[in-house]
Motif scaffolding. Structure first.
Motif: not given
Lengths: 206, 393
Positions: A102-119
């Motif tokens: 979950g942690e990895a997917a959150t960061i992966a989506i944020a980095v890849s799609k230009g979003k901000t991760a909240v974790i």
């Protein structure tokens, strides 16, 4: 007290990790909080699955998250090829240098799609800072301390929301965020929150 | 991009995927359909002759109910205790199968954390015995007495059985909430050693009884996995031995007889008070205590039946005899926190060193995040009380 807040400085959509979703649901007003933000809020599939796993043990978070998704308050984001590559990098290797799905997917989506991760997870912040120094990563407290949230829900409701999250979800608070939390819930309430004991002791010993 | 040195070999990954699939009881055909490729492709992946893509790994992991990180994490341990339990007829039951999987996962987690922290697990196993021809109860009584002697325990009551199992013998002990019918599980593997899992839903005395029963299996049928079930008819010599061993280990004959004499001096009848005090002294249930007295011919056969027919021996009566604070200790249920002490300590140490994330820790310990956070807060609070006087080297 105004808390310095990377989430206030970006219009990027937010990707919430499981830790943050649990904290927001525990506030009892997740809908009002999330809707007050100008940014879109999404979760990854891995977060939905992890929270769903908790449902089998009798926790209600899965039902709450489903409602948030069904009512369009929170979107669902799938990983694209770019996100999958980053995800693979983050879940591979030694324990010390890897993250949960979950942690990895959150960061992966944020980095890849230009979003901000909240974790909230510190290890996730550290690994992200090493591998993706430009990536913005916020925490639940930064989300709650966003001025838009205060404007929308009001001081009393926000104070109560913070207290609920601390008491019921043991929300993580960093040392530099403690003064804001105390400002929200008061010194006495803060002293009675087990999850703040360590920070309170360190603060009082100075 | 992944460092080539970090990338797991296809052979290792394939083996891990196979173990996960078999543990989850998923056929190759079903897994292949879920992943959207041919069964022959899955066969090749499991043999390591074809490298699985990350999307495929994720789909297979979802199908098997495991995380991708646990599959690709270098130090992750993949023990395969579950297939051994499946050879037992009981494991057709979903609750028991689930317990076997839980034990498997907890053992894997503990070994992985040991490896990451560079901690060596010490074992201090007595020689393995065998159940010989002849009366199993006699053998069990003798073997239990011998083990007590080997451990230096004498014949007195045992204060904390699980500490003896974990710290003196080096058996891996776990306590988790399981299906009510499961009292305990025992397994042994050359690589990881002996492992016991008891049911955290059961009262303390019952968990102790289960632990002692499993100790009997450890002593004389070490290489065979076992499921100890509530109210299961003891139709095998192994089970009768283990139960007799457990009773003899917790309530040694001589010690019980001596204490019984001391407690009942001047009394004409065996009273509830006597039973409550004896049970509390030896850390066993009231029923177990009376049954032991019957077994030793100290009480007449049918004594427990008489108590049952005449209102039993209630918790309220226990509270009256023992007082509030002792009563609360003696009937403590599990809090939300799992009580696998060593595993928790290892996980917390790894957490302190920044080696595991919250999600990884929750997955390793098989507990909810909020319970985990509570556990971490409690441990952190204890650390803050640390003083140089009690510092370890």
């Amino acid at each position: 007290m105004i808390l310095s807040n990377c989430l206030s400085e970006t219009a990027q959509p937010l990707v919430l990790d499981t830790s943050v979703v649990i904290n927001l649901i525990a506030t009892t007003i997740p809908v009002q909080i999330i809707k007050s933000l100008a940014q879109n809020v999404v979760v990854g599939e891995a977060t939905i699955q992890e929270i769903g796993f908790g449902e089998k043990k009798g926790y209600q978070d899965s039902g709450c998250l489903k409602l948030l998704i069904d009512n369009g308050v929170v979107g669902v984001e799938e990983m694209d090829e770019g996100a999958f590559q980053i995800f693979e990098e983050l879940v591979t290797g030694g324990m010390a240098s890897s993250l949960g799905d979950g942690e990895a997917a959150t960061i992966a989506i944020a980095v890849s799609k230009g979003k901000t991760a909240v974790i909230d997870e510190k290890k996730a912040h550290n690994i992200c800072a090493q591998k993706f120094p430009e990536q913005l990563v916020g925490t639940t407290i930064e989300l709650l301390s966003h001025s838009a949230v205060l404007d929308a829900v009001g001081q009393t409701s926000l104070s109560d929301a913070v207290l609920q999250s601390l008491q019921n979800a043991r929300m993580q608070v960093r040392a530099h965020q403690l003064d804001w939390v105390i400002g929200m819930i008061g010194e006495d309430a803060a002293a009675n929150c087990r999850c703040l004991n360590r920070l309170m002791r360190a603060r009082n010993s100075k | 991009m992944i460092n080539e040195a970090e990338k797991m070999s296809a052979v290792v990954l394939g083996e891990r995927l196979r173990i996960a699939r078999e543990t989850a009881r998923v056929t190759q055909a079903a897994a292949a359909i879920a992943a959207g490729f041919a069964r022959t492709t899955l066969v090749a992946i499991e043999k390591g002759t074809r490298t699985a893509r990350i999307g495929e790994i994720q789909t297979l992991c979802q199908c098997y109910g495991v995380s991708v990180n646990s599959m690709l994490r270098r130090e992750a341990i993949h023990v395969d205790l579950v297939p051994r339990f499946r050879k037992l007829s009981e494991t057709a039951d979903a609750g028991i199968e689930s317990a076997a999987c839980l034990l498997n996962d907890l053992v894997s987690a503990e070994v992985e954390l040991e490896n990451i922290l560079g901690v060596e697990k010490s074992k201090n196993y007595p020689p393995e015995l065998a159940i010989l021809k002849g009366d199993v109860r006699t053998q069990a009584e003798q073997d239990a007495q011998d083990l007590r002697h080997w451990l230096g325990l004498g014949i007195g009551p045992i204060q904390d059985l699980f500490s003896i199992l974990e710290l003196q013998l080096g058996i891996r002990v776990f306590s988790r909430k399981m299906d009510a019918k499961v009292s305990g599980l025992f397994a042994y593997d050359d690589a990881v050693g002996a492992c016991i899992l008891v049911n955290a839903n059961h009262r303390k005395e019952r968990r102790v009884q289960s632990g002692a029963h499993e100790l009997g299996h450890f002593t004389a049928t070490r290489r065979l996995p076992e499921v100890y079930q509530d109210k299961k008819y003891e139709n095998s010599r192994d089970e009768r031995y283990a139960s007799a061993f457990g009773r003899a280990f917790l309530t040694p004959a001589r010690s019980v007889m001596q204490k019984f004499k001391e407690l009942t001096v001047g009394s004409s009848h065996l009273t509830r008070r006597h039973v409550i005090l004896m049970a509390h002294l030896f850390g066993v249930s009231r029923q177990a205590m009376v049954m032991r007295l019957e077994e030793l011919d100290v009480a007449k056969k049918g004594t427990w039946g008489w108590f049952e027919d005449n209102g039993g021996i209630t918790d309220k009566q226990v509270q009256q005899v023992l007082g509030d604070s002792i009563y609360k200790d003696s009937v403590e249920f599990m809090s939300g926190h799992p009580q696998s002490t060593r595993l928790n300590l290892l996980a917390l140490e790894a957490w302190k060193r920044g080696l595991v994330s919250e999600e990884q820790m929750a997955q390793l310990l098989k507990i909810d995040r909020v319970i985990l956070r509570d556990m971490i807060d409690e441990a952190s609070a204890e650390e803050d009380d640390a003083h140089d006087l009690i510092k370890l080297s």
